[in-house]
Design a protein around this motif. Sequence first.
Motif, PDB file in Angstrom:
ATOM      1  N   LEU A  58       0.818  -1.209   0.000  1.00  0.00           N
ATOM      2  CA  LEU A  58       0.000   0.000   0.000  1.00  0.00           C
ATOM      3  C   LEU A  58       0.856   1.265   0.000  1.00  0.00           C
ATOM      4  O   LEU A  58       1.796   1.398   0.777  1.00  0.00           O
ATOM      5  CB  LEU A  58      -0.935   0.011   1.215  1.00  0.00           C
ATOM      6  N   ARG A  60       2.382   4.818   0.579  1.00  0.00           N
ATOM      7  CA  ARG A  60       2.639   5.686   1.719  1.00  0.00           C
ATOM      8  C   ARG A  60       2.672   4.925   3.044  1.00  0.00           C
ATOM      9  O   ARG A  60       2.859   5.532   4.086  1.00  0.00           O
ATOM     10  CB  ARG A  60       1.593   6.819   1.814  1.00  0.00           C
ATOM     11  N   SER A  63       5.849   5.539   4.845  1.00  0.00           N
ATOM     12  CA  SER A  63       6.311   6.916   5.056  1.00  0.00           C
ATOM     13  C   SER A  63       5.342   7.770   5.869  1.00  0.00           C
ATOM     14  O   SER A  63       5.776   8.611   6.646  1.00  0.00           O
ATOM     15  CB  SER A  63       6.589   7.583   3.699  1.00  0.00           C
ATOM     16  N   VAL A  64       4.040   7.563   5.701  1.00  0.00           N
ATOM     17  CA  VAL A  64       3.057   8.367   6.434  1.00  0.00           C
ATOM     18  C   VAL A  64       2.418   7.499   7.527  1.00  0.00           C
ATOM     19  O   VAL A  64       1.842   6.461   7.220  1.00  0.00           O
ATOM     20  CB  VAL A  64       1.950   8.891   5.488  1.00  0.00           C
ATOM     21  N   PRO A  65       2.512   7.906   8.790  1.00  0.00           N
ATOM     22  CA  PRO A  65       1.858   7.099   9.821  1.00  0.00           C
ATOM     23  C   PRO A  65       0.340   7.148   9.655  1.00  0.00           C
ATOM     24  O   PRO A  65      -0.202   8.130   9.164  1.00  0.00           O
ATOM     25  CB  PRO A  65       2.257   7.782  11.142  1.00  0.00           C
ATOM     26  N   GLY A  66      -0.307   6.059  10.054  1.00  0.00           N
ATOM     27  CA  GLY A  66      -1.763   6.055  10.089  1.00  0.00           C
ATOM     28  C   GLY A  66      -2.437   5.579   8.826  1.00  0.00           C
ATOM     29  O   GLY A  66      -3.653   5.425   8.797  1.00  0.00           O
ATOM     30  N   VAL A  67      -1.676   5.348   7.766  1.00  0.00           N
ATOM     31  CA  VAL A  67      -2.297   4.848   6.532  1.00  0.00           C
ATOM     32  C   VAL A  67      -1.684   3.506   6.144  1.00  0.00           C
ATOM     33  O   VAL A  67      -0.531   3.226   6.451  1.00  0.00           O
ATOM     34  CB  VAL A  67      -2.159   5.843   5.354  1.00  0.00           C
ATOM     35  N   GLY A  68      -2.492   2.701   5.459  1.00  0.00           N
ATOM     36  CA  GLY A  68      -2.003   1.409   4.965  1.00  0.00           C
ATOM     37  C   GLY A  68      -1.583   0.466   6.073  1.00  0.00           C
ATOM     38  O   GLY A  68      -0.615  -0.277   5.928  1.00  0.00           O
ATOM     39  N   LEU A  69      -2.325   0.469   7.169  1.00  0.00           N
ATOM     40  CA  LEU A  69      -1.967  -0.353   8.317  1.00  0.00           C
ATOM     41  C   LEU A  69      -2.524  -1.768   8.198  1.00  0.00           C
ATOM     42  O   LEU A  69      -3.616  -1.974   7.677  1.00  0.00           O
ATOM     43  CB  LEU A  69      -2.542   0.257   9.601  1.00  0.00           C
ATOM     44  N   VAL A  70      -1.771  -2.700   8.711  1.00  0.00           N
ATOM     45  CA  VAL A  70      -2.244  -4.074   8.865  1.00  0.00           C
ATOM     46  C   VAL A  70      -1.620  -4.594  10.159  1.00  0.00           C
ATOM     47  O   VAL A  70      -0.556  -4.108  10.568  1.00  0.00           O
ATOM     48  CB  VAL A  70      -1.839  -4.927   7.632  1.00  0.00           C
ATOM     49  N   TYR A 241       6.070   1.571  13.425  1.00  0.00           N
ATOM     50  CA  TYR A 241       5.303   1.653  14.686  1.00  0.00           C
ATOM     51  C   TYR A 241       6.075   1.062  15.854  1.00  0.00           C
ATOM     52  O   TYR A 241       5.956   1.527  16.986  1.00  0.00           O
ATOM     53  CB  TYR A 241       3.913   1.030  14.510  1.00  0.00           C
TER      54      TYR A 241
END
Lengths: 495, 495
Positions: A58, A60, A63-70, A241
């Motif tokens: 996924l 970003r 590089s960007v926290p909070g997106v594309g998490l699993v 994380y």
Amino acid sequence: MSEEHDPCTPITCGVNNDDDSSVVLDYHDIDEQVLQNMVYDALVWASLNGLVVGHKSLQRSGSVPGVGLVHAPFSLLPTAFPENHWRQACDLAPIFNELVDRVSLDGKFLQESLSRTRKADEFTSRLLDIHSKMLEINKKEDIRLGLHRSDYMLDEQTKSLLQVELNTVSSAFAGLSCVVSELHRSILSHYGKFIGLDSEKVPANSAVNQYAEALAKAWTEYNLPGAVILFVVQAEEQNMYDQHFLSVVLRERHGITTIRKTLAEADQQGELLPDGTLLVDGQRIAVIYFRAGYTPADYPSESEWKARLLMEQSSAIKCPSISYHLVGTKKIQQELAKPNVLERFLENKDDIAKLRKCFAGLWSLDEPDIVRKAIESPELFVMKPQREGGGNNIYGDAVRETLQKLQKEGSQGDAAYILMQKIFPNISAAIMMRNGSLHKENAVSELGIFGAYLRNNDKVVLNNQSGYLLRTKVSSSDEGGVAAGFAVLDSVYLT
Amino acid sequence: MSEEHDPCTPITCGVNNDDDSSVVLDYHDIDEQVLQNMVYDALVWASLNGLVVGHKSLQRSGSVPGVGLVHAPFSLLPTAFPENHWRQACDLAPIFNELVDRVSLDGKFLQESLSRTRKADEFTSRLLDIHSKMLEINKKEDIRLGLHRSDYMLDEQTKSLLQVELNTVSSAFAGLSCVVSELHRSILSHYGKFIGLDSEKVPANSAVNQYAEALAKAWTEYNLPGAVILFVVQAEEQNMYDQHFLSVVLRERHGITTIRKTLAEADQQGELLPDGTLLVDGQRIAVIYFRAGYTPADYPSESEWKARLLMEQSSAIKCPSISYHLVGTKKIQQELAKPNVLERFLENKDDIAKLRKCFAGLWSLDEPDIVRKAIESPELFVMKPQREGGGNNIYGDAVRETLQKLQKEGSQGDAAYILMQKIFPNISAAIMMRNGSLHKENAVSELGIFGAYLRNNDKVVLNNQSGYLLRTKVSSSDEGGVAAGFAVLDSVYLT
């Protein structure tokens, strides 16, 4: 694991002990309904408690926290580990911490031990260049911070705890390992009664708090009000994380600000004040915590090497310093295993005996007898390159082929490798969660013990064992039981 | 918001009070570096603390926990709200709780009030059918559990707190609202000094613990050991983590198991024992907690209606019962606002006065004077269909057009709507986080106050205000300031 094992058949149970007298459960035999409920609750718990990574596919997500998490891959249940070996591993942490510090002070030993490796491995060579420069200017690191992780496997044949490697740079998973231990305790608190497991047998894990405390104490020793802690990171980091847990504890519990920069950014934004203070992006740096810089891929250009040198030249506390970094190389691990080498660095005979007891057989490729033996019986050896980061080890027939190829070439290439005794770990029936799906696998586990060491001149501020990590990997006969398939985060169930 | 406002210009500041005497800050004026640091830390904090939803575009994100996660949309900083109006809203919660209970007992009032709506709205008609059946068999609900959320806006012109609606079914965000409040407190603890805000002015929010406690106490009143709480859910639910927070507290703090079923599953797996006990999938149900069933889309076939009827017939505690559900309809809200209606249900004159003070103007479409006025000045009205779930309200010129169309048709269609006084809320400069990106927007906020009510025959077990939710929405002149663009979870900053 020997190769005659069929990887599709559970061989030993999940919770087991050495003499099979207290077999509790084969995890693959758990009632299907209980299993499905545990899986659901565990996935929920993981999501609500930050047991997450970025999903590689996924955008970003690195590089960007909070997106594309699993959810991070995890073992549904903790894996059995004998309490005596667990304690043995914990007890070793402060001794290894001390050893690393002692060896780091012997610049000549490091340079000489790595002199052949230098010719065969470009990356080690660049690290040694920085080290040499520091020796030349007689650079002293009065405050030394080590956040190490010593990894072990239990050898099934000899029933002994054997060290796999000692990580002195970017020892990962202090954050997520704590969350996994809590997950297992939570799941067992509710489901333990259905499967005969006791949540109290999962040791509490305070790795993240202890690592944060070590970083905070180093910051305090540096004693520069308003200074920050620099996390040197990769530009893309799906495991961010795990790192963020440390930053949050530093901020919320210790009131310390962390900033994150890549090596390239540190080069662009870094400068050295005349008194040695490192400024990055205008901020004074008290501690440099490397979560990048341990693999050649982290140095795509000269810019990154410049940054590494600049940081090493500064007065900031480096975790690790170039010396600490080099002590963690495979070659030094192998040198330390030679007769009478530990005695050069440590006085306490008990400590030396404890360390030696956990050393697997380790050899350089300039020992013809061992090389001959490895060509004859490659299944008894692992060939390890200097290169860090996992996944580069050579197993089985490939050991023979690589050794024969190196012999034909007759170059210095053999110095890029060491040979290590193959460990045959216990195989357990694991339930591994990845990307929301359950995998029943036969697996082997590796125990990582975190250690923290902080010294200011003659004062040892901190020297302790700081929590643990269990990693459980799909067992494969191809690679003789070590990390063929995927690995999951796990915790210990004491037996 | 009136339409002459340019939505691109901040009109009032983020933290403000009624008389503009204590303007602290325009959130759009925050220093860019401080802002970027706050954004990063907030995204991290959200990820580590379960402030997450499923990402709509990702497969399985609405069905399998732990995959396809993204941070829930949130406001970077809490939004100013006057303390007196905040307290007023909190004080109203137990009165509304009591009112809902009283009205629910008057089956005749519900049926008569909704008789015209029944003809115009198929969904309400089906709910009324179930309600009628229960009246016919004289079904009594001795134990009654209400988990309500009353939503308010502050009208800028009259400086008064006006109720937007009262939710008696599936009152969402008890879980995530607590996390957002904690996020804001954490961010302000660190950054408050840079922007002149005090973390202590964000009221603590215990909605999830209080809702879980109410469910647990209902479970205890039902008094059937081994029974579980049934969450009735949609098959695809991106907001599942909000619900999961409740389940985790129920399990970890109260030792109560929850199961999740769709209405269709409840139909397939449900049965009624002769004593009225509801079994679903072989498990006895103490409490049915509806997080689905409030919108026609949740009943794609007769199967779902069968399930709803079966559950209503059971002795399980229903949250809500069909009566409680009907009390929350727009039409009943409008009936209750008529003169002398509250007096039929409540005795305490102070309570009645407090309720009436927060009622906006509410009218049915059979009042010709009001319809005429709304056609003349549609900007002063909102037209609300019975349909739940948000996003169906009619604003501006569309109010006129819809009213004229209904007049031409001359059918019963007008009974599907009510007219409500348009509220003109304060507009603030908000910083809204969605999908990892920052949006500086002008926004309006809606305050939801959670209430919990539990009664067992004559004994009121619980009647309290249970935390709060602030939702902040992009302000749009097209829709007169209400929810044109996206909405984010927010919390209150008391001024």
